[in-house]
Design an enzyme around this catalytic site. Structure first.
Site: not given
Length: 1038
Positions: A50, A89, A529, A569, A602, A605
RNA sequence: GGGCGAUUAGCUCAGUCGGUUAGAGCGCUUCUCUGAUAAGGAAGAGGUCCCAGGUUCGAGUCCUGGAUCGCCCA
């Protein structure tokens, strides 16, 4: 077949096409229908990891969703029943922080003053603030997942299942409250889990003080004298105020050393490092155990030794002392380090923690009370210096963990916390991992396996608000009750809880079954988690409901997330299911790499290099985006996201696919072909179908192995063969309405649309719909099964295409235009190759535009023969003698070798005095071109062109030039490919003569009903080899 | 500091069991073909297969060490 296909746009806009296809899918409910069709079939289970919808989805989410989509689609087409339940989630700190920011909160207290009920209500709204973005993107990229019936980790039913899991774990004795040193964020006032320490940006390089502190001995033991100074080292001066003890290694060698007028104690191995160039003299050498129990004066006197108990401010023995850095004597502050804390437990020291939860000193630290501990570092160091207690202060660059959300440096801090004793099931976790197939394979025993081996207990509790409440109640006597369902809570308390979130659940208490006093819930919520790791059963509200549904869909056949979920996860899924069911909840997991920008950085923003998925979708479309992700690289290697490359997906795959399709439609319509029948196939047809069968087989094999990359590349290779060889060589048959050609291409295109359906679901459906349409959508069809292959024909065609390539290269070298026919191409080839080329000689002749193919028996007739040893065969046979063999082979007479090979006779050679025989497989022959011929060669293959022209050939070449000019005129006049014309020519006599000589050919090629040679000064001018041609075309009735 | 992975043409990537002239696509130059194609074909330019050792008759491929990058852990 669907009858005569509908006309096709020549220059399609894929984004617009996709919108139309989406509309059709909505209309016919195709996604749900694709599942309904498989009802009752063997399930193939996919679990959706999720996401949180409190921010807009990015390109990396597109990547994940593409790979989450393709294999369920494939398995559905294979006939499996593949439900795809969505999930969200909902809980967690990111949501809380976003709300805090909105409300302008700076401290955790602000939330309590504001009211937990109202705060959580805002979190509940916030968590779906971008859900529309997500839904829109999900549909647009054709990620087929059931969002209407998605599980949500904040739903009461979901939480109730999580409670059941926690109670079960409690009953197994694996849930406990421990007092442990944990990484703690004083800004957010939360404990961070080890997963959170693994979040990007958590570890940062920072400069911290590095100080060496003198601790004068007040109570000497063994070799020590009063006034000797124990030297300790720390990078966290703020912890010195609560120094409780000094640890030494019992077996490590320490020394007393004179330094000026002082005597210091330090590990022998570190003496020079610590004292540096300062003159010093070793007075005594002894193991650490001899000074155990020595008392010393602490660096600061805020907290008296008694506060720590009888062992306060003494030397203790520890097993964690290293000589890699420091002094070999370790400053121990029980509350602020894991080793420190264990040592304290071992020696029965009392925990004294003078730091408040907000990261400031409390009133015990006199002048520093109220100050943030990190801010106080400098002043504390100055204080030490002023009192002569500092040996040295430097700064130290190291990697230190920070809060991944707010960036505050974390404090290691002793706090009570709830844990799951995963270390007790470490072997079971490792065993469960053994049952999992990982892509890429190395993660299994590498990154993930290593993580499991180093497993520590799962820090489960969080002192926060918006999360699944820890279902633990405790009475003043300390009796603990874990509640596994709302019914159970109602039985105990008489209260039926509607919303199990805080603060409502906090108000529910009940009499302790043991002592009758009121039990209250502990205040913590749990790690998110654990929420997501519980989804295999919690998504169904199992076991409270749907226990059978859960059983039937456990474990998952396939999950797929980015590699950063190793500790997230992937771990929580495995850990929860191992705790509860002692097995993995997934069989196969595909890990995806990171998306980087074009420079390999990477995306972030702050760098402004984020690629908005909508830009890609609006410009190139979802199929192009998907195709790029699926075929550009192995998905775990990561991507340098490159818009040019996505454009290339369109230009090199989708457009050629579309053009092949549109070619078929154009001529199917022109010839009114509704249902081409097979039969009368040519070798070229059989070759195309065999290549198709080969590709179907390969794609299935690769997709079964979760290798979309190579499956997709094979599909592209097939399309290339089809477009650039099959269609190219079959054009005339399509003009002529040859049914076998239509049937062949139709089969290929429809099958390709099915193979492509999981990859590029839009264009695949468009093509299928127009060419077949037996089902309302390609996604309702069965995945193709391989037809019969003719491997001999495939091999023969490969040989023929080499001959063509060599011939074209020879033409290029000779600067001889392809339009000019030549008498012959002379082909040198071995027997097998010759048979292949002869079989396919029409293709080769047409492609090379030669009248005849002539064969010579061996390449040496077109050049001198070269003989080389076949290392692959001879190497293993001769080993060390290989260089001698190579020399012997080089000494052979090539002509003799050629004869011997042709006659199948062995060739004797002598190596080191021994005789050996070489057979045909032991040698490789190649030709060296002779001077003066236009020869191209490759291996044993060579093609030469006869360049001599006579008038006949020259006229034919000119006639072809005329045809070319007329075709250009047709196109300029905007005629349809099937329009008939009246043709009039004028200009240079040589050209008109050529046209007359080949009049039938010219008329046939240009669909001319009539041809006249009377055009004087009128019509469109063209130049051919310096001569003028005038062309006029006029459409006439068919 | 430890673990995992990567490093091949200007760019994006293949490269099978170790086999002797290391490939493709894009981009560039020149030519060519075109009755679907913004496509295709041919030629050219472009390589220290990250570096150094080692194993081997033979290493882009296997081993050791190192460098750089990325991720993860401490």
């Amino acid at each position: 077949m669907a009858g005569v296909p509908q006309p096709v746009e020549k220059d399609p806009s894929f984004p617009a096409l996709e919108e139309r296809v989406l509309e059709r899918w909505r209309e016919h409910d195709v996604f749900r229908e694709s599942i309904r069709r498989r009802a009752g079939a063997e399930p193939w289970v996919f679990y959706e990891g999720p996401p949180t919808a409190n921010g807009p989805p990015g390109s990396h989410h597109v990547l994940a969703r593409v790979f989450k989509d393709i294999f369920p689609r494939y398995q559905t087409m294979l006939g499996r029943y593949v439900e795809r339940k969505g999930g969200w989630d909902c809980h967690g700190l990111p949501v809380e922080l976003a709300v805090e920011k909105e409300l302008g909160f700076t401290q955790k207290d602000d939330i309590e003053r504001y009211g937990i009920a109202e705060f959580n209500a805002r979190c509940r709204e916030k968590v779906f603030s971008h859900v529309e973005d997500w839904n829109r993107l999900t549909e647009r990229i054709a990620y087929w997942i059931d969002l209407d019936d998605a599980y949500r980790t904040m739903d009461a039913a979901y939480i109730e299942s999580v409670w059941w899991a926690l109670k079960t774990i409690w009953e197994k004795g694996l849930l406990y409250e421990g007092f442990k040193v944990v990484p703690y964020c004083p800004r957010d006032q939360v404990t961070l889990s080890s997963h959170e320490l693994g979040q990007p940006g958590a570890y940062r390089d920072v400069e911290d003080p590095s100080v060496y502190v003198r601790l004068p001995v007040t109570k000497p033991v063994g070799p020590l004298a009063e006034g000797d100074e124990l030297l300790v080292w720390t990078t966290t001066p703020w912890t010195l105020v609560s120094n409780a003890a000094v640890a030494v290694d019992p077996d490590l060698a320490y020394v007393r050393a004179r330094e000026d007028d002082r005597v210091v104690v330090v590990a022998e191995a570190l003496l020079d490092d610590v004292l540096g160039d300062a003159e010093h003299e070793v007075l005594a050498r002894f193991p650490g155990r001899e000074i155990e129990g020595a008392g010393y004066e602490p660096p600061f006197d805020f907290i008296p030794a008694e506060a720590y108990g009888p062992r306060g401010h003494t030397v203790l023995l520890g097993d964690f002392v290293t000589t890699e850095a420091g002094t070999g004597l370790v400053h121990t502050a029980i509350a602020f380090g894991e080793d420190d804390f264990r040592l304290g437990e071992q020696y029965g020291l009392t925990v004294v923690n003078p730091v408040r939860l907000d990261g400031t000193y409390d009133e015990r630290i006199g002048p520093y009370a109220g100050r943030g501990v990190k801010d106080a570092d400098t002043d504390l160091v100055e204080d030490l210096r002023a009192r002569g207690r500092l040996l040295r202060a430097e700064s130290y660059l190291h990697s230190y963990p920070h809060c991944w959300r707010c960036g505050t440096p974390l404090l290691y801090y002793a706090k009570p916390s709830w844990y799951i004793a995963t270390t007790k099931i470490r072997d079971r976790l490792l065993a469960a991992n053994e049952s999992v197939t990982w892509y890429p394979e190395h993660v299994k025993h590498g990154r993930f396996g290593k993580w499991l081996e180093n497993n520590v207990d799962w820090a489960l509790s969080r002192e926060r608000y918006w999360g699944t409440p820890l279902p633990v109640w405790r009475c003043p006597e300390g009796h603990v009750h874990t509640v596994g369902s709302f019914d159970e809570l109602e039985e105990l308390s008489g209260v039926r809880i509607e919303d199990p979130h805080r603060p409502y659940v906090d108000d529910v208490g009940f009499p302790c079954p043991h002592c009758g006093q009121r039990a209250e819930r502990v205040p913590e919520v749990i790690d998110v988690w654990f929420d997501s790791g519980s989804m295999p059963f919690a998504q169904w509200h199992a076991p409270h409901e749907n226990a059978d549904v859960f059983q039937a869909r456990f474990p998952a056949d396939y999950i797929c997330e980015a590699l950063d979920q190793t500790r997230g996860w992937f771990y929580s899924l495995l850990a929860v299911s191992t705790l509860l069911f002692d097995r993995s909840s997934f069989k196969t997991v595909l890990c995806l790499g990171l998306i980087l920008d074009e420079q390999g950085r990477k995306m972030s923003k702050s760098l402004g290099n984020v690629v908005d998925p909508w830009d890609v979708l609006d410009r190139y479309g979802a199929d192009a985006f998907r195709w790029y992700f699926l075929t550009a690289a192995q998905p775990w290697d990561g991507y340098r996201l490159n818009l040019e490359k996505i454009g290339e997906s369109v230009r090199l795959f989708l457009l050629p696919l579309w053009n092949t399709y549109s070619f078929y439609v154009l001529y199917a319509r022109a010839n009114d072909v509704a249902e081409a029948r097979a039969g009368g196939e040519t070798d070229l047809d059989r070759w195309a179908l065999s290549r198709l069968a080969d590709t179907v087989e390969f794609v299935r094999e690769r997709m079964d192995d979760y290798d979309a990359t190579n499956a997709g590349r094979a599909l592209a290779a097939l399309l290339d063969d089809l477009s650039n060889w099959y269609v190219r060589r079959s054009r005339r048959r399509f003009w002529d309405g040859d049914e076998a050609a239509f049937a062949t291409l139709h089969t290929c295109l429809v099958t390709i649309s099915q193979l492509l359906a999981p990859f590029c679901p839009f264009v695949a459906d468009e093509i299928y719909g127009n060419l077949d349409g037996t089902e309302p959508s390609v996604h309702l069809t069965d995945f193709p099964v391989p037809g019969e292959r003719d491997e001999q024909l495939e091999a023969d065609m490969a040989v023929a295409r080499v001959a063509v390539r060599l011939g074209l290269a020879a033409r290029g070298q000779a600067k001889m235009k392809l339009r000019q026919p030549l008498h012959a191409a002379v082909v040198a080839a071995e027997a097998g190759e010759r048979a292949a080329i002869e079989r396919l000689s029409d293709l080769v002749r047409e492609e090379l535009n030669v009248k005849e193919l002539r064969f010579v028996s061996a390449a040496d007739e077109l050049g001198s023969l070269e003989v080389k040893p076949n290392y692959r065969v001879l190497g293993p046979r001769f080993g060390k003698d290989m260089p001698i063999v190579a020399l012997a082979v080089a000494g052979l007479d090539p002509a003799h070798v050629a004869r011997a090979l042709r006659d199948g006779e062995p060739l004797p050679i002598s190596v080191g005095g021994h005789d050996h025989e070489l057979g045909p497989d032991d040698l490789i022959t190649a030709t060296k071109p002779l001077e003066g011929y236009e020869v191209e060669r490759e291996g044993s293959h060579a093609v030469a062109l006869e360049l001599g022209l006579d008038d006949g050939l020259r006229r034919e070449g000119l006639a072809r030039e005329v045809v070319h000019a007329v075709q250009a005129a047709r196109r300029d006049a905007g005629l349809d490919v099937s329009d008939r014309i009246a043709l009039r020519l004028g200009g240079d006599d040589a050209l008109l003569d050529a046209a007359r000589a080949h009049e039938a050919y010219v008329m046939g090629e240009t669909l001319a009903r009539t041809v006249g040679y009377d055009l004087d000064g009128a019509g469109e001018p063209a130049r051919i080899e310096g001569m003028e041609l005038r062309v006029a075309v006029e459409r006439v009735a068919g």
